[in-house]
Design a protein around this motif. Structure first.
Motif, PDB file in Angstrom:
ATOM      1  N   PHE A   1      -4.817  -4.471  -9.121  1.00 48.20           N
ATOM      2  CA  PHE A   1      -4.187  -3.335  -8.455  1.00 48.20           C
ATOM      3  C   PHE A   1      -4.527  -2.024  -9.161  1.00 48.20           C
ATOM      4  O   PHE A   1      -4.780  -1.002  -8.502  1.00 48.20           O
ATOM      5  CB  PHE A   1      -2.669  -3.530  -8.410  1.00 48.20           C
ATOM      6  CG  PHE A   1      -2.237  -4.665  -7.525  1.00 48.20           C
ATOM      7  CD1 PHE A   1      -2.278  -4.542  -6.142  1.00 48.20           C
ATOM      8  CD2 PHE A   1      -1.790  -5.860  -8.066  1.00 48.20           C
ATOM      9  CE1 PHE A   1      -1.881  -5.587  -5.315  1.00 48.20           C
ATOM     10  CE2 PHE A   1      -1.390  -6.905  -7.257  1.00 48.20           C
ATOM     11  CZ  PHE A   1      -1.443  -6.775  -5.878  1.00 48.20           C
TER      12      PHE A   1
ATOM     13  N   THR B   1      -6.413   1.650  -7.653  1.00 46.42           N
ATOM     14  CA  THR B   1      -5.898   3.023  -7.736  1.00 46.42           C
ATOM     15  C   THR B   1      -6.899   3.938  -8.439  1.00 46.42           C
ATOM     16  O   THR B   1      -7.040   5.108  -8.077  1.00 46.42           O
ATOM     17  CB  THR B   1      -4.551   3.052  -8.481  1.00 46.42           C
ATOM     18  OG1 THR B   1      -4.702   2.482  -9.782  1.00 46.42           O
ATOM     19  CG2 THR B   1      -3.488   2.303  -7.720  1.00 46.42           C
TER      20      THR B   1
ATOM     21  N   ALA C   1      -9.386   4.832  -5.848  1.00 47.41           N
ATOM     22  CA  ALA C   1      -8.825   5.800  -4.903  1.00 47.41           C
ATOM     23  C   ALA C   1      -8.832   7.203  -5.502  1.00 47.41           C
ATOM     24  O   ALA C   1      -9.193   8.186  -4.835  1.00 47.41           O
ATOM     25  CB  ALA C   1      -7.404   5.386  -4.522  1.00 47.41           C
TER      26      ALA C   1
ATOM     27  N   ILE D   1       0.035   2.881  -5.957  1.00 51.00           N
ATOM     28  CA  ILE D   1       0.453   1.906  -4.952  1.00 51.00           C
ATOM     29  C   ILE D   1       1.970   1.890  -4.974  1.00 51.00           C
ATOM     30  O   ILE D   1       2.587   1.523  -5.975  1.00 51.00           O
ATOM     31  CB  ILE D   1      -0.102   0.508  -5.267  1.00 51.00           C
ATOM     32  CG1 ILE D   1      -1.630   0.525  -5.217  1.00 51.00           C
ATOM     33  CG2 ILE D   1       0.460  -0.523  -4.290  1.00 51.00           C
ATOM     34  CD1 ILE D   1      -2.274  -0.752  -5.755  1.00 51.00           C
TER      35      ILE D   1
ATOM     36  N   LEU E   1      -0.752   3.038  -0.162  1.00 53.33           N
ATOM     37  CA  LEU E   1      -1.693   3.483  -1.183  1.00 53.33           C
ATOM     38  C   LEU E   1      -1.867   4.977  -0.956  1.00 53.33           C
ATOM     39  O   LEU E   1      -2.240   5.403   0.135  1.00 53.33           O
ATOM     40  CB  LEU E   1      -3.040   2.777  -1.038  1.00 53.33           C
ATOM     41  CG  LEU E   1      -4.176   3.330  -1.908  1.00 53.33           C
ATOM     42  CD1 LEU E   1      -3.902   3.105  -3.390  1.00 53.33           C
ATOM     43  CD2 LEU E   1      -5.516   2.704  -1.508  1.00 53.33           C
TER      44      LEU E   1
ATOM     45  N   ALA F   1      -6.888   0.536   0.928  1.00 53.72           N
ATOM     46  CA  ALA F   1      -5.537   0.085   1.278  1.00 53.72           C
ATOM     47  C   ALA F   1      -5.574  -1.351   1.806  1.00 53.72           C
ATOM     48  O   ALA F   1      -4.693  -2.168   1.494  1.00 53.72           O
ATOM     49  CB  ALA F   1      -4.916   1.009   2.320  1.00 53.72           C
TER      50      ALA F   1
ATOM     51  N   VAL G   1      -5.813  -3.546  -1.135  1.00 49.00           N
ATOM     52  CA  VAL G   1      -4.521  -3.674  -1.808  1.00 49.00           C
ATOM     53  C   VAL G   1      -3.692  -4.745  -1.117  1.00 49.00           C
ATOM     54  O   VAL G   1      -3.111  -5.634  -1.760  1.00 49.00           O
ATOM     55  CB  VAL G   1      -3.758  -2.328  -1.811  1.00 49.00           C
ATOM     56  CG1 VAL G   1      -2.313  -2.535  -2.282  1.00 49.00           C
ATOM     57  CG2 VAL G   1      -4.462  -1.315  -2.700  1.00 49.00           C
TER      58      VAL G   1
END
Length: 418
Positions: free
Chosen positions: A33, A37, A40, A51, A132, A154, A157
């Motif tokens: 996870f 991020t 992103a 998240i 997200l 997303a 995720v």
């Protein structure tokens, strides 16, 4: 219905149950996870990415880059709007100019968030668990490529969440399987020892009685003793197989034998106390199957015992049918006994479940027989179900996976060589 502080999804109760089923809230950071991020943040060129999962009072961050905050009150959450107002992406270029967020403490004070973009994390059932999102302290616009990339991340995720949930369920299933195997082992070991001692005594007594009757000319008594001896020996063989299985459950699949089905069934029937008014009809055609004899014997011993015990008709009839299919053996055991209520057809295979029904011998079951049958059939990669009408009778339908033909051929070769 909306709260004074944040919008609430119409399916909020169901959404919260769905969120809880993932067992993610308040768990430790996980690289899978965290890395998403980071991507992103880099793709969208923002200092913060996270998240966010929303329960009933807060938004909690499963992963975050660019901040050390772990959660915020739900009334401050931008994502609370995302999960209600869109299924695609929500982008707010300048939060200070948006009436929904202009007075938000996260905008008016530290950390002075100005830009927000979030993609809801929506399950296949339609529940938005969180989002997200990326944040910046200055106005910003995302390019089409950045928005598309954020949506892709997303989905990743959500895929990681689904994978983690399945792993948890798999671990639970493995634990249940371990407990089941432990139960079978203990049950088989205890039953085997409890049966073997009195059986050995019966065998010794019958052998002594046979010697006394040897020269008496009492053929009827000698035949009865011979029947007792043969039954005792078969039972002892069965018990020995149970004990071997109890110490090595894998042998149920590895110890395959080439079996004469009708001969096996006759041996099982001979072990039963069948009243004179009950007829057990075996398959009309002889069949050979390749399987674990101890498993098949135990399955039929339990099912036929129940068919006899719970038959209240003046003339009881039990029919055993067999069909060989491409990849499995299928069986039906039909009786004209007392039957089972529709509501109980699934329950009867559960552990320790009894229906408070007394049998023809005025005894009640212990709730282990059909549970054990189902465990054995599952172990043989098969399935079982019951069909019944109260007062008319019951049919147990089960199938077990066939031994691969190569293995069967090898077993036959061995048998022919002996």
């Amino acid at each position: 219905m909306n709260s004074p502080y944040f919008p609430v999804p119409e399916n909020e109760s169901e959404r919260l149950l769905a969120l809880a089923s993932y067992n993610l809230l308040d768990t430790a950071p996980e690289d899978d996870f965290e890395e998403l991020t980071v991507l992103a943040s880099q793709i969208c060129q923002t200092p913060v990415a996270l998240i966010s999962l929303l329960d009933d009072k807060r938004q909690w961050f499963k992963a975050i880059v660019g901040s050390d905050v772990s959660e915020t009150p739900k009334e401050y959450s931008f994502c609370a709007y995302t999960i209600v107002e869109t299924t695609d992406i929500m982008v707010v270029n300048d939060l200070r100019e948006d009436d929904r967020f202009a007075s938000n403490p996260l905008v008016t004070g530290d950390p002075n968030v100005v830009f927000y973009a979030g993609v809801p994390l929506i399950t296949e059932e339609g529940f938005a668990l969180g989002s997200l999102c990326v944040l910046d302290v200055k106005p910003k616009e995302l390019t089409d490529e950045q928005e598309r990339s954020l949506k892709i991340l997303a989905r990743q995720v959500l895929a990681q969440m689904e994978l983690r949930k399945k792993l948890v369920l798999l671990e639970k299933a493995n634990q249940e399987l371990l407990e089941t195997n432990t139960f079978i082992k203990k049950f088989a070991t205890t039953a085997a020892h409890d049966i073997k001692n009195p059986l050995s005594s019966i065998l010794l007594t019958a052998q002594a009685l046979q010697m006394r009757l040897k020269n008496t000319g009492d053929d009827k008594s000698r035949n009865l003793v011979a029947l007792t001896l043969n039954s005792s020996k078969r039972l002892l063989t069965l018990v020995d197989k149970m004990m071997a299985y109890s110490t090595a459950p894998a042998s149920l699949l590895s110890n395959q034998e080439c079996l004469d089905l009708n001969k096996l069934l006759k041996n099982v029937v001979n072990l039963l106390d069948v009243p004179h008014n009950i007829t057990i009809n075996l398959p009309k055609v002889e069949h050979t199957i390749v399987c674990s004899s101890v498993a098949v014997e135990q399955i039929f011993l339990n099912l036929l015992t129940n068919a006899v015990r719970y038959n209240d008709k003046p003339q009881g009839v039990i029919n055993i049918l067999f069909r060989e299919e491409d990849d499995r053996y299928s069986f039906k055991i039909t009786d004209n006994g007392v039957g089972i209520a529709p509501a109980n057809l699934e329950k009867i295979f559960e552990k320790d479940v009894t229906l408070n029904t007394t049998d023809r011998f005025n005894k009640k079951g212990n709730g282990l027989g059909l549970y054990t049958v189902k465990l054995l059939i599952n172990k043989l990669q098969g399935e079982i179900h019951a069909e019944s009408k109260l007062g008319e009778g019951t049919t147990f339908v089960f199938a077990i996976k066939k031994t691969p033909s190569v293995v069967a051929a090898e077993l036959n070769d061995v048998l022919y060589q002996q």
